[in-house]
Design a protein around this motif. Structure first.
Motif: not given
Length: 386
Positions: A200-202, A206-210, A217-222, A230-234
């Motif tokens: 989770a710290k890496s 992932k798919i990122l939202r910024i 971005a406001p409303g992100n899970p954390v 998360s849990g993506h390969r490529n």
């Protein structure tokens, strides 16, 4: 639904590269702002289908002799900006045309990029406020990491998010603005074991939202993290349909490549799951295919259709997705083995699909015209209306 491709491929196969030394991010002239692209036509029009079950497509080559074109994004005037992974060039394609296709010009070469393996200059996104801020966003590789940066009116590259894991393979690279106005990026795990995707710290896997400043971005899970899923390969392709559902490709798994419907905070399984799994804590893909027949990168949506461009599978896959999110019928295939490896894919403002080939890389077998940008138009009143 049965999909047939028109046998006609346009003669306009190669666009002239008219290279410019400087950055051309300045405002368009009054005669160009908002004007539609002047697109070449297929040499023979597709035959009209007898019913809705026979969806036919016409194919036009818009530009050729490129070097591993990767990301595609459209400008307000109907032209497109396209990245070349290995040369680190940003090209402008159209809306002006020449006798042989759309005009291609070099906008910028990014000296900060270090291309190796599947890393280099990857995704590109056009600012929602481009008419006034003249800003592009890019996903790119350095010697140490992958980064997201922005190019404003002065043409200087400014990193806004750094520290995305870098490797020879599985660097991700998808980049697009969502319907909410925030910037989304798909990253790669970059490790054989999947350690980044599960951490989770890496930022890897992932798919990122910024924001446009590179902040979570406001409303992100954390609240303090840019991670959206998360849990993506490529992840090399992301898009949204008319219902604002988010789709993403995921390639690089040993057995199955995936097309996922992305939801906030979900874990899509890598490395525990390769394709569909039985773990209720993980999210199964919408569709998965054997990697050797797919390994799809680009993804785009038009009306009820979702399409993917497959690198290893050398084909274009088309799905009809219902209002409740299920796939109607079997996914259809087009261009199989006709243009080689297909990678970039975008839905154009005129309702067509633009797809790029990826044959001028180590695993490809380029034809003299490669690499190319291809336009698909469907003739039955669906996506890609002329």
């Amino acid at each position: 639904m049965r999909l047939r491709r028109s046998r006609a491929v346009a003669a306009c196969s190669v666009a002239v590269l008219a290279l410019t030394a400087g950055c051309s991010f300045g405002p368009p002239g009054p005669d160009q702002a908002g004007s539609p692209p002047n697109l070449p036509r297929p040499s023979v029009a597709p035959t009209a289908g007898g019913d809705e079950s026979e969806r036919q497509a016409a194919v036009t080559v818009l530009a050729g002799k490129l070097e591993v074109p990767w990301g595609i994004a459209f400008l307000p005037d109907g032209g497109a900006v396209v990245t070349e992974r290995d040369t680190a060039r940003i090209l402008r394609i159209g809306p002006e045309s020449t006798a042989s296709g759309l005009e291609v010009t070099e906008v910028k070469r990014l000296n900060e990029v270090r291309a190796a393996g599947d890393g280099g200059l990857l995704g590109i996104a056009v600012s929602p406020g481009y008419k006034t801020d003249r800003t592009l966003y890019v996903y790119y590789s350095t010697d140490r990491d992958n980064r997201i940066g922005k190019l404003a009116g002065d043409g200087a590259l400014q990193p806004i998010l750094t520290g995305i894991p870098r490797s020879i393979e599985h660097n991700g690279g998808a980049l697009a603005f969502g319907p909410d106005g925030f910037l989304y990026a798909g990253t790669g795990d970059g490790t054989p074991t999947g350690a980044q995707a599960a951490n989770a710290k890496s930022l890897g896997g992932k798919i990122l939202r910024i924001t446009t400043a590179g902040k979570p971005a406001p409303g992100n899970p954390v609240a303090t993290s840019p991670v959206w899923s998360s849990g993506h390969r490529n992840v090399q392709g992301i898009t949204w349909d008319e219902r604002k559902r988010m789709f993403a490709t995921d390639r690089g798994q040993p057995r199955n490549a995936e097309l996922n419907v992305i939801q906030k905070g979900k874990n899509y399984g890598w490395p525990k799951a390769d394709g569909n799994g039985a773990d209720p804590t993980l999210t199964d893909p919408l569709v998965s295919w054997p990697s050797e027949a797919s390994s799809c990168a680009g993804v785009a949506a038009l009306e009820t259709l979702v399409a993917t461009a497959c690198v290893v599978g050398k084909r274009f896959k088309l799905l009809s997705v219902t209002g409740n999110g299920t796939v109607l019928g079997s996914p259809q295939e087009l261009l199989t083995d006709e243009f080689g490896r297909l990678r970039g894919l975008a839905a154009a403002p005129d309702g067509s699909f633009w797809v790029t080939t990826s044959n001028r890389e180590d695993a490809g077998t380029p034809a003299p015209e490669d690499d190319r940008v291809i336009r698909l138009v469907f003739s039955d009143g669906g996506a890609g209306r002329s």
